[in-house]
Design a protein around this motif. Sequence first.
Motif, PDB file in Angstrom:
ATOM      1  N   TYR A  41     -18.207 -23.979 -17.562  1.00 16.85           N
ATOM      2  CA  TYR A  41     -19.174 -24.295 -16.296  1.00 16.85           C
ATOM      3  C   TYR A  41     -20.493 -24.624 -16.793  1.00 16.85           C
ATOM      4  N   ARG A  42     -21.356 -25.233 -16.074  1.00 17.70           N
ATOM      5  CA  ARG A  42     -22.826 -25.318 -16.399  1.00 17.70           C
ATOM      6  C   ARG A  42     -23.550 -24.003 -15.758  1.00 17.70           C
ATOM      7  N   HIS A  43     -24.468 -23.436 -16.530  1.00 21.42           N
ATOM      8  CA  HIS A  43     -25.290 -22.352 -15.718  1.00 21.42           C
ATOM      9  C   HIS A  43     -25.634 -22.829 -14.426  1.00 21.42           C
ATOM     10  N   GLY A  44     -26.395 -22.073 -13.726  1.00 16.74           N
ATOM     11  CA  GLY A  44     -26.950 -22.261 -12.357  1.00 16.74           C
ATOM     12  C   GLY A  44     -28.393 -22.874 -12.443  1.00 16.74           C
ATOM     13  N   VAL A  72     -31.584 -18.889  -6.971  1.00 10.27           N
ATOM     14  CA  VAL A  72     -30.732 -20.089  -6.236  1.00 10.27           C
ATOM     15  C   VAL A  72     -29.526 -20.101  -7.271  1.00 10.27           C
ATOM     16  N   GLY A  73     -29.859 -20.157  -8.601  1.00 13.80           N
ATOM     17  CA  GLY A  73     -28.752 -20.181  -9.593  1.00 13.80           C
ATOM     18  C   GLY A  73     -27.849 -19.119  -9.587  1.00 13.80           C
ATOM     19  N   MET A  74     -28.353 -17.843  -9.420  1.00 16.35           N
ATOM     20  CA  MET A  74     -27.384 -16.782  -9.185  1.00 16.35           C
ATOM     21  C   MET A  74     -26.411 -16.826  -7.992  1.00 16.35           C
ATOM     22  N   ARG A  75     -27.075 -17.325  -6.829  1.00 15.84           N
ATOM     23  CA  ARG A  75     -26.348 -17.479  -5.711  1.00 15.84           C
ATOM     24  C   ARG A  75     -24.974 -18.475  -6.026  1.00 15.84           C
ATOM     25  N   GLN A  76     -25.577 -19.652  -6.710  1.00 17.87           N
ATOM     26  CA  GLN A  76     -24.378 -20.812  -6.889  1.00 17.87           C
ATOM     27  C   GLN A  76     -23.459 -20.164  -7.813  1.00 17.87           C
ATOM     28  N   HIS A  77     -23.701 -19.355  -8.688  1.00 17.18           N
ATOM     29  CA  HIS A  77     -22.509 -19.003  -9.418  1.00 17.18           C
ATOM     30  C   HIS A  77     -21.930 -17.752  -8.790  1.00 17.18           C
ATOM     31  N   TYR A  78     -22.611 -17.031  -7.985  1.00 20.62           N
ATOM     32  CA  TYR A  78     -21.860 -16.072  -7.296  1.00 20.62           C
ATOM     33  C   TYR A  78     -20.622 -16.487  -6.249  1.00 20.62           C
ATOM     34  N   LYS A  79     -21.257 -17.668  -5.796  1.00 17.58           N
ATOM     35  CA  LYS A  79     -20.258 -18.472  -4.827  1.00 17.58           C
ATOM     36  C   LYS A  79     -19.079 -19.064  -5.643  1.00 17.58           C
ATOM     37  N   LEU A  80     -19.517 -19.653  -6.735  1.00 14.67           N
ATOM     38  CA  LEU A  80     -18.512 -20.180  -7.665  1.00 14.67           C
ATOM     39  C   LEU A  80     -17.370 -19.060  -7.965  1.00 14.67           C
ATOM     40  N   ILE A 305     -25.089 -36.856 -14.755  1.00 18.81           N
ATOM     41  CA  ILE A 305     -25.165 -35.524 -15.259  1.00 18.81           C
ATOM     42  C   ILE A 305     -24.606 -34.393 -14.400  1.00 18.81           C
ATOM     43  N   PRO A 306     -23.789 -33.653 -14.858  1.00 13.42           N
ATOM     44  CA  PRO A 306     -23.046 -32.367 -14.135  1.00 13.42           C
ATOM     45  C   PRO A 306     -24.211 -31.655 -13.483  1.00 13.42           C
ATOM     46  N   PRO A 307     -23.974 -31.363 -12.204  1.00 15.93           N
ATOM     47  CA  PRO A 307     -25.181 -30.657 -11.660  1.00 15.93           C
ATOM     48  C   PRO A 307     -24.911 -28.854 -12.036  1.00 15.93           C
ATOM     49  N   TYR A 308     -26.042 -28.279 -11.461  1.00 12.19           N
ATOM     50  CA  TYR A 308     -25.811 -26.788 -11.720  1.00 12.19           C
ATOM     51  C   TYR A 308     -24.641 -26.147 -11.385  1.00 12.19           C
ATOM     52  N   ALA A 309     -23.975 -25.211 -12.131  1.00  8.46           N
ATOM     53  CA  ALA A 309     -22.635 -24.586 -11.618  1.00  8.46           C
ATOM     54  C   ALA A 309     -21.590 -25.479 -11.364  1.00  8.46           C
ATOM     55  N   SER A 310     -21.613 -26.613 -12.075  1.00 10.62           N
ATOM     56  CA  SER A 310     -20.419 -27.411 -12.015  1.00 10.62           C
ATOM     57  C   SER A 310     -19.481 -26.972 -12.935  1.00 10.62           C
ATOM     58  N   CYS A 311     -17.986 -26.947 -12.720  1.00  8.94           N
ATOM     59  CA  CYS A 311     -17.012 -26.426 -13.199  1.00  8.94           C
ATOM     60  C   CYS A 311     -15.722 -27.421 -13.888  1.00  8.94           C
ATOM     61  N   THR A 325       3.089 -28.798 -18.601  1.00  8.29           N
ATOM     62  CA  THR A 325       2.012 -29.714 -18.147  1.00  8.29           C
ATOM     63  C   THR A 325       0.667 -29.350 -18.127  1.00  8.29           C
ATOM     64  N   LEU A 326      -0.519 -30.166 -18.107  1.00  5.20           N
ATOM     65  CA  LEU A 326      -1.614 -29.637 -18.349  1.00  5.20           C
ATOM     66  C   LEU A 326      -2.392 -30.608 -16.979  1.00  5.20           C
ATOM     67  N   ASP A 327      -3.072 -29.732 -16.003  1.00  2.00           N
ATOM     68  CA  ASP A 327      -3.907 -30.365 -15.189  1.00  2.00           C
ATOM     69  C   ASP A 327      -5.333 -30.181 -15.367  1.00  2.00           C
ATOM     70  N   MET A 328      -6.338 -31.259 -15.106  1.00  2.00           N
ATOM     71  CA  MET A 328      -7.563 -31.007 -15.234  1.00  2.00           C
ATOM     72  C   MET A 328      -8.260 -31.150 -13.684  1.00  2.00           C
ATOM     73  N   TYR A 329      -9.220 -30.327 -13.586  1.00  2.00           N
ATOM     74  CA  TYR A 329     -10.032 -30.263 -12.479  1.00  2.00           C
ATOM     75  C   TYR A 329     -11.341 -30.208 -12.541  1.00  2.00           C
ATOM     76  N   PHE A 330     -12.210 -30.709 -11.686  1.00  2.00           N
ATOM     77  CA  PHE A 330     -13.750 -30.800 -11.833  1.00  2.00           C
ATOM     78  C   PHE A 330     -14.296 -30.202 -10.462  1.00  2.00           C
ATOM     79  N   ARG A 331     -14.921 -29.356 -10.495  1.00  2.00           N
ATOM     80  CA  ARG A 331     -15.873 -29.102  -9.189  1.00  2.00           C
ATOM     81  C   ARG A 331     -17.426 -29.320  -9.451  1.00  2.00           C
ATOM     82  N   ASN A 332     -17.765 -30.529  -8.775  1.00  2.00           N
ATOM     83  CA  ASN A 332     -19.281 -30.807  -9.121  1.00  2.00           C
ATOM     84  C   ASN A 332     -20.211 -30.156  -8.358  1.00  2.00           C
ATOM     85  N   ASP A 333     -19.979 -29.298  -7.180  1.00  2.00           N
ATOM     86  CA  ASP A 333     -21.044 -28.889  -6.071  1.00  2.00           C
ATOM     87  C   ASP A 333     -20.426 -27.563  -5.845  1.00  2.00           C
ATOM     88  N   SER A 334     -21.378 -26.631  -5.648  1.00  2.00           N
ATOM     89  CA  SER A 334     -20.835 -25.215  -5.503  1.00  2.00           C
ATOM     90  C   SER A 334     -20.436 -25.046  -4.053  1.00  2.00           C
TER      91      SER A 334
END
Length: 423
Positions: A41-44, A72-80, A305-311, A325-334
């Motif tokens: 993941y990207r930092h917040g 704000v970044g701390m809260r984003q990652h806490y929610k993640l 560009i991946p936003p803050y806290a994207s994973c 098998t291998l699955d990939m997922y992307f979460r681009n919003d907190s």
Amino acid sequence: MVAGSAFRASRALLGISAMGILIGILRAAEGRELKFVNLIYRHGDRSPINGYPTDPYTEKDWSQGYGQLTQVGMRQHYKLGQYLRRRYKDFLNSSYEREEIYVRSTDIDRTLMSAQSDLAGLYPPHGRQIFNPDLKWQPIPVHTVPVKDEKFLKFPIPNCPRYEKLLEESRNSKTVQDKVKESQALLDMVSEKTKLKVTFENVWKLYDTILCEKIHNFSLPAWVTPEVMARLQELNELGIEALFSLRERRMKSRLQGGVLLKQILQNIAQVVNGTNSTHKFIMYSAHDTTLIALQVALNIYNGIIPPYASCHMFELYQEDDGSFTLDMYFRNDSSSDVHLLTLPSCTEHCPLQNFIQDTQDLISDNRDEECKLSKDRNQREAILIAAFCVCLLLVILLLITLCCCWNRKTQHQRVPSDIEELP
């Protein structure tokens, strides 16, 4: 009457068939077991990396200075972290178990703090893990190495002559040069307004500063219009493209994003081979360029560009037949759920062997050697230089010869003087 009975019998058979199919699907679903997760993941949200000479704001306007995680970044990652707890509640122990999870971060404040914020949401303490009744938090290790020793989480990875050569070629390409020429008036204007020489190579720094100030509702200078911001964003995105995808994308990926992909596949191989019997969850706390380099290598980057806290999540499953098998997922919003990512050549639940086969040309067995400029290229350049020197020398010799011939011819054709006629 007979027709009615036949119809009812047909309906019964269809019902049984449908039920059988449903049971088969449920059994297949039951047989599919999550075995391992590796996520990046990207930092917040953070403050700007730096300011500019005429910036109306200084480092003191940011609570912890430049380049630091904000609340704000701390809260984003806490929610993640809370989201990850919900998503993997049946996979991870409800309480922190050190054998289950391994967390690594780049050695930079904002990524280290993001990892800690994330873990606070993922592992709120329970029972004996509560060491202070007034504090719903517990310390969990976050591993790192010095920036100079970072090998696969911070991009672009430096000290790679071959990559630097490819980057230079990308920046000198017609695509970039045409865009720079088209944007020169803009670059000159912002250079004059900021008292900073703004070029294609460093425009991202200015854009980043203004964007951070805008996100935090700082009043911007009058010259920062929506049009200016849009054009700076275009240049910034083209700069990212030059770093990782513009020209020789696959070779750049072998030297950059493929390094991280190799590490992830090694982590997966340890699980499959049974050599890693403990860690079932690995988290990497990193940067936007980390995700971009990885997704460009996989040919799934969408240019945003991946936003803050994207994973980005890699989930390894063992199917009921024993295959993986291998699955990939992307979460681009907190505040949103994940969406599925697939290789261009694969589908959902990609067979692991297919995934490995389709990405094998992105993996370098000896990156340090590949980073060297090839001997053939060096030899070609040396030959070209030598040939140029020889040609130049021949031209000089030819000019000297022509001059000598011209002088002799002039002397022979000259009319002798009276003195020269005397005996």
